[in-house]
Design a protein around this motif. Structure first.
Motif, PDB file in Angstrom:
ATOM      1  N   GLY A 275       2.854 -15.554   2.288  1.00  0.00           N
ATOM      2  CA  GLY A 275       2.298 -14.213   2.234  1.00  0.00           C
ATOM      3  C   GLY A 275       2.015 -13.648   3.608  1.00  0.00           C
ATOM      4  N   LEU A 276       1.442 -14.450   4.484  1.00  0.00           N
ATOM      5  CA  LEU A 276       1.153 -14.000   5.844  1.00  0.00           C
ATOM      6  C   LEU A 276       2.434 -13.684   6.606  1.00  0.00           C
ATOM      7  CD1 LEU A 276      -1.750 -16.461   6.757  1.00  0.00           C
ATOM      8  CD2 LEU A 276      -1.931 -14.006   6.283  1.00  0.00           C
ATOM      9  N   ALA A 277       3.464 -14.479   6.361  1.00  0.00           N
ATOM     10  CA  ALA A 277       4.750 -14.214   7.005  1.00  0.00           C
ATOM     11  C   ALA A 277       5.337 -12.897   6.513  1.00  0.00           C
ATOM     12  CB  ALA A 277       5.717 -15.368   6.729  1.00  0.00           C
ATOM     13  N   ALA A 278       5.221 -12.638   5.229  1.00  0.00           N
ATOM     14  CA  ALA A 278       5.730 -11.377   4.679  1.00  0.00           C
ATOM     15  C   ALA A 278       4.932 -10.189   5.201  1.00  0.00           C
ATOM     16  CB  ALA A 278       5.681 -11.415   3.152  1.00  0.00           C
ATOM     17  N   ALA A 279       3.614 -10.351   5.317  1.00  0.00           N
ATOM     18  CA  ALA A 279       2.764  -9.257   5.786  1.00  0.00           C
ATOM     19  C   ALA A 279       3.026  -8.905   7.241  1.00  0.00           C
ATOM     20  CB  ALA A 279       1.301  -9.628   5.594  1.00  0.00           C
ATOM     21  N   ALA A 280       3.520  -9.863   8.012  1.00  0.00           N
ATOM     22  CA  ALA A 280       3.771  -9.614   9.436  1.00  0.00           C
ATOM     23  C   ALA A 280       4.831  -8.538   9.645  1.00  0.00           C
ATOM     24  CB  ALA A 280       4.192 -10.911  10.118  1.00  0.00           C
ATOM     25  N   ASN A 281       5.672  -8.313   8.659  1.00  0.00           N
ATOM     26  CA  ASN A 281       6.727  -7.311   8.797  1.00  0.00           C
ATOM     27  C   ASN A 281       6.212  -5.889   8.603  1.00  0.00           C
ATOM     28  OD1 ASN A 281       8.730  -9.341   9.137  1.00  0.00           O
ATOM     29  ND2 ASN A 281       8.836  -9.635   6.916  1.00  0.00           N
ATOM     30  N   THR A 282       5.153  -5.739   7.815  1.00  0.00           N
ATOM     31  CA  THR A 282       4.565  -4.410   7.567  1.00  0.00           C
ATOM     32  C   THR A 282       3.047  -4.536   7.607  1.00  0.00           C
ATOM     33  OG1 THR A 282       4.743  -4.848   5.187  1.00  0.00           O
ATOM     34  CG2 THR A 282       6.486  -3.532   6.192  1.00  0.00           C
ATOM     35  N   PRO A 283       2.489  -4.798   8.780  1.00  0.00           N
ATOM     36  CA  PRO A 283       1.068  -5.175   8.859  1.00  0.00           C
ATOM     37  C   PRO A 283       0.085  -4.056   8.554  1.00  0.00           C
ATOM     38  CG  PRO A 283       2.001  -4.903  11.058  1.00  0.00           C
ATOM     39  CD  PRO A 283       3.140  -4.801  10.097  1.00  0.00           C
ATOM     40  N   LEU A 284       0.454  -2.807   8.763  1.00  0.00           N
ATOM     41  CA  LEU A 284      -0.516  -1.725   8.646  1.00  0.00           C
ATOM     42  C   LEU A 284      -0.654  -1.204   7.209  1.00  0.00           C
ATOM     43  CD1 LEU A 284      -2.466  -0.051  10.369  1.00  0.00           C
ATOM     44  CD2 LEU A 284      -0.635   1.654  10.616  1.00  0.00           C
ATOM     45  N   LEU A 285       0.467  -0.933   6.555  1.00  0.00           N
ATOM     46  CA  LEU A 285       0.429  -0.302   5.234  1.00  0.00           C
ATOM     47  C   LEU A 285       1.109  -1.120   4.139  1.00  0.00           C
ATOM     48  CD1 LEU A 285       1.175   3.395   6.267  1.00  0.00           C
ATOM     49  CD2 LEU A 285      -1.006   2.468   5.462  1.00  0.00           C
ATOM     50  N   GLY A 286       1.709  -2.236   4.475  1.00  0.00           N
ATOM     51  CA  GLY A 286       2.304  -3.108   3.476  1.00  0.00           C
ATOM     52  C   GLY A 286       3.612  -2.578   2.909  1.00  0.00           C
ATOM     53  N   VAL A 287       4.106  -3.274   1.889  1.00  0.00           N
ATOM     54  CA  VAL A 287       5.402  -2.940   1.294  1.00  0.00           C
ATOM     55  C   VAL A 287       5.265  -1.989   0.112  1.00  0.00           C
ATOM     56  CG1 VAL A 287       6.413  -5.127   2.024  1.00  0.00           C
ATOM     57  CG2 VAL A 287       5.358  -4.945  -0.248  1.00  0.00           C
ATOM     58  N   GLY A 288       4.026  -1.646  -0.242  1.00  0.00           N
ATOM     59  CA  GLY A 288       3.796  -0.779  -1.395  1.00  0.00           C
ATOM     60  C   GLY A 288       3.047  -1.518  -2.483  1.00  0.00           C
ATOM     61  N   TYR A 289       2.230  -0.793  -3.212  1.00  0.00           N
ATOM     62  CA  TYR A 289       1.420  -1.394  -4.261  1.00  0.00           C
ATOM     63  C   TYR A 289       2.302  -2.037  -5.330  1.00  0.00           C
ATOM     64  CZ  TYR A 289      -2.136  -1.886  -7.894  1.00  0.00           C
ATOM     65  OH  TYR A 289      -2.972  -2.390  -8.875  1.00  0.00           O
ATOM     66  N   GLN A 290       2.111  -3.333  -5.525  1.00  0.00           N
ATOM     67  CA  GLN A 290       2.856  -4.155  -6.488  1.00  0.00           C
ATOM     68  C   GLN A 290       4.364  -4.083  -6.264  1.00  0.00           C
ATOM     69  OE1 GLN A 290       1.765  -3.909 -10.609  1.00  0.00           O
ATOM     70  NE2 GLN A 290      -0.364  -4.481 -10.209  1.00  0.00           N
TER      71      GLN A 290
END
Length: 422
Positions: A275-290
């Motif tokens: 999860g932390l590795a995935a979040a590193a790609n879009t740290p500010l706003l994420g990939v979108g809710y769900q």
């Protein structure tokens, strides 16, 4: 029509409707995935019509909730940058309406009615699981655990934890008698049996912790406000110190071993790293809710395969903050933390200022459970989930006008919250 309106929206007079509304809502949260869309429509039909009864009282002073709604708003806005816009749009609308239902419940359901409705609802949920549930093999634990009619033993354990907690609150905080006390004992027996059969260490540990918080707060009630504040601060510091010492000395590993678990939390630590590795790609706003756990997306498909999730749905990172970080970025984590921390701090201040505030006392123990579970489960950010309903009910209750149920010793109702239903 005064009486008709009161039995629907007056927290001190709507025991029958409120108990049924809470019980049915909890059953929907538990089994809506089994029965399709109809239970969700029933859930909306329970709460939304109350707005038509008296929208000013039911919706309350909405500006007071300015610190509660931003997380839901961010989930809705995430449609514009989501890697799966359709999924995010649908889920965000569901979350927003779910939060609104919790707001309506907070304006219309007092703590006594909420507690009794929870006992009825959890009893029905557990009875259904005992009647139609099954044991499932856990490849990480290496044994069979009772998951009831749920897809996860941990979710069954969560419902059981809530039932046991509110049964304890019913008997020892609200001091109910006769029928309701008997129901509390029945709920404790059913939920206790299912909890043990589920082998959910998370649920058992957090149940014990929440009950200890409730008992500890009860021990502070005889003291004057200044002494309560001093003792509360001392207790919090001691608790943090003991937790840190236990972690440093291997106490956490010992607790896990007692439940047959290992230090990887049956795969959770690996999920956290992913999860932390995935979040590193879009740290500010994420990939979108769900928008991460979507069929066809490579990372989600890989993790489903590694964790034997053949249904390819209903999975998460087993950490609320990591899951939020992936979906809504650091901003989402901050907004969620504001709701959790402000709600907990607000009820703590209320309790320290008024020892007879049974709402604050019960909510603090419940929030302790949600906070502890947030590090190993994802309970409070999904729509149509008991955890998110409890969190937003608690937050909205803190911002809502107080009925005497909130402050009267043992939750005895009165007429302090008046209703002009002309």
């Amino acid at each position: 029509m005064k009486i008709a309106k009161a039995i629907l929206i007056d927290p001190d007079r709507n025991l029958a409707y409120g108990t049924a509304a809470i019980a049915l809502s909890l059953f929907v949260f538990a089994y809506s995935t089994l029965f399709g869309k109809v239970p969700i429509l029933v859930y909306y039909a329970i709460w939304f019509p109350l707005v038509l009864v008296d929208y000013r009282r039911v919706l309350g002073d909405l500006p007071r909730t300015y610190w509660i709604v931003p997380f839901g708003v961010l989930a809705c806005l995430s449609v514009f940058w989501s890697q799966a816009p359709g999924v995010s749009a649908r889920a965000a609308i569901q979350l927003a309406t779910h939060i609104l239902c919790a707001f309506i419940a907070a304006r219309t359901i007092g703590i006594r009615t909420f507690t009794l409705g929870t006992l009825v609802g959890i009893s029905l949920v557990v009875l259904y699981s005992l009647a139609f549930g099954s044991y499932n093999y856990d490849p990480f634990d290496g044994d069979f655990s009772f998951s009831g009619a749920f897809a996860s033993k941990n979710l069954l354990g969560f419902f059981c934890s809530i039932g046991i907690y509110f049964a304890f609150a019913c008997i020892f905080v609200l001091r109910e008698r006769a029928l309701w006390c008997g129901l509390a004992l029945i709920c404790t027996g059913l939920a206790g049996y299912a909890l043990i059969a589920s082998h959910s260490a998370t649920a058992l540990i957090t149940t014990i912790a929440a009950l200890l918080v409730l008992i500890g707060l009860g021990g502070l009630t005889p003291f004057p406000p200044r002494t309560r504040k001093t003792l509360a601060i001392f207790g919090i510091l001691v608790g943090i110190g003991m937790a840190a010492a236990a972690m440093a000395l291997g106490g956490f590993d010992f607790i896990l071993a007692a439940f047959g678990k290992n230090t990887t939390l049956t795969g959770r630590t690996y999920l956290w790293s992913q999860g932390l590795a995935a979040a590193a790609n879009t740290p500010l706003l994420g990939v979108g809710y769900q928008a991460y756990w979507v069929q066809g997306f490579p990372d989600a498909e890989r993790l489903w395969a590694e964790f034997y999730i053949t249904a390819r749905t209903g999975f998460h990172f087993h950490n609320t903050y990591i899951e939020t970080l992936v979906e809504l970025g650091a901003i989402g984590v901050l907004l969620l933390a504001i709701v959790l921390i402000r709600t907990s701090a607000g009820f703590l201040m209320r309790f320290l200022g008024n020892r007879n505030d049974v709402t604050a006392r019960i909510m603090l123990g419940l929030l302790a459970m949600l906070l502890l579970r947030s590090f190993v489960e994802v309970d409070v950010i999904a729509p149509y989930a008991i955890g998110s309903f409890l969190l937003y009910y608690s937050a909205a209750l803190l911002a809502a006008p107080q009925s005497r149920q909130a402050t009267a010793e043992f939750g005895r109702p009165s007429t302090a919250w008046t209703l002009d239903a002309r």
